[in-house]
Write an enzyme that holds these catalytic residues in place. Structure first.
Site, mmCIF file in Angstrom:
data_model
loop_
_atom_site.group_PDB
_atom_site.id
_atom_site.type_symbol
_atom_site.label_atom_id
_atom_site.label_comp_id
_atom_site.label_asym_id
_atom_site.label_seq_id
_atom_site.Cartn_x
_atom_site.Cartn_y
_atom_site.Cartn_z
ATOM 1 N N ASP A 97 24.369 -4.437 -26.792
ATOM 2 C CA ASP A 97 23.509 -4.421 -25.616
ATOM 3 C C ASP A 97 22.173 -3.772 -25.956
ATOM 4 O O ASP A 97 22.063 -2.975 -26.891
ATOM 5 C CB ASP A 97 24.169 -3.631 -24.482
ATOM 6 N N ARG A 98 21.181 -4.067 -25.154
ATOM 7 C CA ARG A 98 19.821 -3.605 -25.437
ATOM 8 C C ARG A 98 19.732 -2.092 -25.642
ATOM 9 O O ARG A 98 19.030 -1.618 -26.540
ATOM 10 C CB ARG A 98 18.890 -4.021 -24.292
#
Length: 243
Positions: A63-64
């Site tokens: 995830d970012r």
């Protein structure tokens, strides 16, 4: 923020991903995520190792705002070979997370299936009709208010660890999408600051995959990001707890 090159050999490289780098991949730009990740490294380091960014392919994603180990294959042939290890379930992934509360029991497994949250396209949720999802966990330390956990996702569903922890009642510190209110009764100012990080405290700490042609397995470990290290220091949790 800058990434760190953790390992290089003829078939792959490992990068410690900093928070904030998106690894989302669009069909019209399949190399975009790999290029963004390599751009966090010093240019001289990439050139010095003879890494060709246009011939480098992501093997998995984070995830970012999740930090830690990301592997990239060097060339199409290595990409196909290494993907087979993922598809065969031969890659061991170990995460660290700082979560709210103290999970009971201290060690166990979650088998909650997950699926899209039709009310919020950004999220997934536990869904009895969703895809199988399996997470093993262990509590490493339980200072006031929070717990440091070691997590082993046995499946690779989107947001799996975040959703499983939230469902268990122990969302990740700094996870605004699944975590709800911050601070949760913390009154000490130093702790309040440490437990209000700029990103969620989920870290892809260690990854192990089979060696090539009978060689020993390769294990790559990413150092803790600054926000997680600062939180643990404020809580009095030392390196001896991380095993």
């Amino acid at each position: 923020m800058k990434g760190t090159l953790l390992h290089v050999d003829h078939r792959l490289l490992a990068v410690a991903k900093p928070p904030g780098v998106s690894l989302a991949t669009r069909r019209c730009d399949p190399q975009g995520a790999a290029l963004r990740l390599l751009a966090t490294l010093p240019a001289g380091e990439v050139q010095g190792w003879g890494i060709d960014p246009r011939d480098t392919f992501l093997l998995h994603r984070l995830d970012r705002f999740t930090t830690g180990v990301v592997l990239l294959a060097r060339g199409c042939e290595a990409h196909r070979e290494l993907l087979r290890h993922w598809q065969a379930g031969e890659v061991e992934k170990t995460y660290l997370a700082l979560v709210w509360g103290h999970p009971r029991p201290r060690e166990g497994s979650w088998f909650w299936p997950v699926g899209p949250d039709r009310g919020d396209r950004r999220r997934v949720r536990v869904d009895p009709e969703g895809k199988r999802a399996h997470t093993d966990y262990r509590v490493l330390a339980a200072p006031p208010h929070v717990a440091l956990m070691r997590l082993h996702p046995r499946t690779g569903r989107t947001h799996q660890l975040r959703v499983h922890l939230a469902r268990a009642g122990h969302p990740i510190v700094g996870d605004d999408l699944y975590g709800g209110p911050r601070h949760r009764g913390v009154r000490d100012d130093t702790l309040r600051r440490a437990l209000a990080p700029p990103h969620l405290l989920l870290h892809a700490w260690r990854l192990t995959l089979p060696g090539e042609r009978g060689a020993p397995p390769l294990t790559v470990t990413a150092p803790l990001p600054a926000a997680l290290a600062a939180a643990l220091a404020a809580l009095g949790v030392g390196e001896e707890h991380i095993q």
